[in-house]
Design a protein around this motif. Sequence first.
Motif, mmCIF file in Angstrom:
data_model
loop_
_atom_site.group_PDB
_atom_site.id
_atom_site.type_symbol
_atom_site.label_atom_id
_atom_site.label_comp_id
_atom_site.label_asym_id
_atom_site.label_seq_id
_atom_site.Cartn_x
_atom_site.Cartn_y
_atom_site.Cartn_z
ATOM 1 N N PRO A 344 0.798 -1.234 0.000
ATOM 2 C CA PRO A 344 0.000 0.000 0.000
ATOM 3 C C PRO A 344 0.825 1.275 0.000
ATOM 4 C CG PRO A 344 -0.094 -1.081 2.145
ATOM 5 C CD PRO A 344 0.582 -2.035 1.214
ATOM 6 N N HIS A 348 2.981 1.643 -5.731
ATOM 7 C CA HIS A 348 2.821 2.535 -6.891
ATOM 8 C C HIS A 348 4.170 2.934 -7.462
ATOM 9 C CE1 HIS A 348 3.810 6.408 -4.777
ATOM 10 N NE2 HIS A 348 3.482 5.695 -3.720
ATOM 11 N N PRO A 565 -3.249 -4.406 -8.147
ATOM 12 C CA PRO A 565 -3.401 -3.194 -7.339
ATOM 13 C C PRO A 565 -4.189 -2.090 -8.037
ATOM 14 C CG PRO A 565 -1.227 -3.245 -8.322
ATOM 15 C CD PRO A 565 -1.885 -4.540 -8.691
ATOM 16 N N GLN A 566 -4.795 -1.257 -7.243
ATOM 17 C CA GLN A 566 -5.417 -0.018 -7.715
ATOM 18 C C GLN A 566 -4.994 1.059 -6.730
ATOM 19 O OE1 GLN A 566 -7.174 0.012 -10.615
ATOM 20 N NE2 GLN A 566 -7.151 2.233 -10.513
ATOM 21 N N TYR A 567 -4.183 1.993 -7.187
ATOM 22 C CA TYR A 567 -3.548 2.934 -6.278
ATOM 23 C C TYR A 567 -4.431 4.155 -6.016
ATOM 24 C CZ TYR A 567 0.374 -0.007 -7.569
ATOM 25 O OH TYR A 567 1.180 -1.098 -7.798
ATOM 26 N N GLU A 568 -4.181 4.798 -4.869
ATOM 27 C CA GLU A 568 -4.936 5.986 -4.492
ATOM 28 C C GLU A 568 -4.578 7.146 -5.426
ATOM 29 O OE1 GLU A 568 -4.079 6.748 -0.428
ATOM 30 O OE2 GLU A 568 -5.003 4.874 0.292
ATOM 31 N N GLN A 571 -1.164 8.791 -5.108
ATOM 32 C CA GLN A 571 -0.108 7.901 -5.586
ATOM 33 C C GLN A 571 -0.074 7.877 -7.109
ATOM 34 O OE1 GLN A 571 -1.439 4.351 -3.523
ATOM 35 N NE2 GLN A 571 0.065 4.640 -1.874
ATOM 36 N N GLN A 572 -1.244 7.871 -7.720
ATOM 37 C CA GLN A 572 -1.289 7.902 -9.181
ATOM 38 C C GLN A 572 -0.735 9.219 -9.726
ATOM 39 O OE1 GLN A 572 -4.775 6.424 -11.233
ATOM 40 N NE2 GLN A 572 -5.541 5.451 -9.378
ATOM 41 N N GLY A 598 -2.101 -0.295 -12.328
ATOM 42 C CA GLY A 598 -2.867 0.318 -11.244
ATOM 43 C C GLY A 598 -3.302 1.749 -11.474
#
Length: 820
Positions: A344, A348, A565-568, A571-572, A598
């Motif tokens: 977490p 990313h 994953p799918q980043y916040e 973070q992206q 992600g």
Amino acid sequence: MNVLAQAGKSRILLLPIKDDRVVFEGYLRIKDTPHGPRPYKFLVKKDTERYLPPDDSVRLLRKANGIFVVDGEEALEQRFVELLNAYQLKHRRVSVCQHCLGRRRVKLLGEDSVSYRGTRICYRCAVDEINREAEFRGIGRAGRRHLAGILARRRDLDEVMDLLNLQRIDPDLTRYDIVPASEEVASLSLDEIEIPIELREHLKRRLSKLLPVQAMAVRKGLLEGKSLLVVSATATGKSLIGEIAGIKNLIEGRGKLLFLVPLVALANQKFEQLSAYSELGFRTSIKVGVSRIRLGRGFSLPTDLDADIIVGTYEGIDQVLRSGRNLGKIGTVVIDEVHMLEDPDRGHRLAGMIARLRFVAPRAQFIYLSATVGNPAALSKRLGAELVEYEIRPVPIERHLIFTSPADKLHLIRRLVGSGASVRSSTGYKGQTIIFTNSRKKCFSIAQSIPGAIAYHAGLQYHERKRIEELFAQGKINAVVTTSALAAGVDFPASQVIFETLAMGIEWLTVHEFNQMLGRAGRPGYHDRGLVYILAEPGRRYNGLESEDEVALRLLSSSVEDVSPQYEEEQQLEEVLANTTVARSMDELKELHKITIGMDDLNRSLEKLRERNLVRDISPTRLGRVVAAHFLSPEQADLVIRGINAGKSPTEIAVDLEQFDALFLRAADQISFKIRMPVAQRVFQGSFFDLISSPDLLKLDRRIQEECLRFARDFMRCTCREAPYCGCVERSVSMRILEMRSQGMDPKGILYALSDDYGIYGYEGDLINYLDQIVRYLEAIEAISRVLGKMEVAEEAARSKRGIEGVDGGSDANMLDTLG
């Protein structure tokens, strides 16, 4: 209807049975007559008690479909059988569950009966006994089902009860399952594969043939330059796959080898291993987040980018990419522990770095390595790599589950470590143990209680960890006790792993983390099997409703999690900004975005970056380049700019970005005992703050009172409405630490001062890492200040940075005390 008969001391119990339930209780007394035993008195109990004519007992027996005689008082039983024979009443002897009989239930015992205290009872009653004991010990439903499963397999309730009481630790009882070592796939000899002769001769000193997963990689195109995702258990030989590809490509002139790992400790180990290729004429360097804190003369390590082999951490190499420097011609990139994409905090950055490396080195061969991926086919497609999945373990792993208590746990660990050390494998290696726990303090307390054990955690400095690794490799240490947070960096050839807890800090382990850790048990060539012991504490809870016994069974029965994953959003945004430092056009940026795992909508991210003046069109602004190069998120960049504009000092801004929270209360156990309430070890948790303003403070020793009051006087003087939970205490302590460092105190001296003044302690390695991070933030603040034209702030940041770095010592580029 059937009738069950059992002889007592003076009368015979007659129980009419219908659907295994007793209709009523009858008590028959018999007398001797010239014709033999005959009915004398017949008492019936149902709602009331009443005597019936004695012959009614015979009528009852005649109506029965079957008469079952249960073992009872021998002499009276013999007379009753004579009575039955006299009336020509057929009967048969049976065994029934005495526990059921006591509850006026009837259960005939068959092959499913259970041994208990010298007799036999039915499985249902045995499970009831287990459930009563388990409830007393706080074991949940899942744990009870597990114990019932052991009972069903062993058919001995005494054994299960002994296990619950820890009177008998029988491997056949504690064993949850065995992960078998399967028949291995066909291997290849080194002479069968097409590699340069000098590489073959070098490898022959280490092995005569490839391990199975290595042979699979060759068959999948490793030597033809294909990119591969290799998913295989720990210690199956994945790393050598990357080495073979990288050195082959180097010899054939395709470009240098990058070998990237998540932790500096792993990078140091890999640097030493790959330096052996110097005999083939190749230079190796290391690129990690080298510590900027000068503590005296350090060890010199090559860090140049012109080396043939560069070992680095993810961030170490990504910093080169983000700052626009050239890595040169790249032939091979090895990404170890690629499942870290799911992390977490750092996932990313790994995703962004992989995409940027694929972009700047499109012809390079990429080798991704992982021990645990739940969706390998989907991940390999996302990475543009062929899948090599080797599900076979080279040595079997036995997984054992033991329910225990805090009072028994240490003694149990001591027994397991001792028994492990007493065994030598068929190859002559002594059994050694890794013990995972969830705090630094517990590392030390456990290690001090076990002969031949030593604590090993991230708070230790590099040379301390290195020495422990050497002693373990030499067989001079029976066990290392380490935190689960350092699990990825532990590389000890251990025969067994013990989970003292299933927590990481105050959070339960994920399935992925759990499997990574237990995979450290058993290494081919060293051990014949791996042993894993989970010491679950029933009723122990952290965040959430699950207790540790429930967590243990969930982890043991779960499949490995997918890496998807799918980043916040923040973070992206950081990765899109970093991508703009590499891309030269919108098409290139789109391509980079497409291969960065992600990510969501590119246009939305660009618009948000433009609003913050970090990107103009698709190119980073001067500010954007500085933010990307210093690994700041856009949100952190905003905080820095606001702090500069508000007139805060650079050190205050750096502390706003991160505070030092790895401080612990020296007298926590003593305080908890005195006030009869638990007080957390960590200083910045609410229980310590509450204590300082509580009348309970007066119950403590005078020295502890004075330390607490001194802490409150120096650090708890803010007027915030949420005080002391507003964050000001943490910031004040951090500012005091930086002030002491700027005055010339070394990290050890700072920690001594905190201990003497306030009764709090920390670890030198943690403090060095924090000071190093503050230096990096001050560098970022200096650079941002120059972009904003705030030259005085920039100069102040530079001065503060030099003060925290320290004015004495060797070159900061050559220090080995490094960030993790």
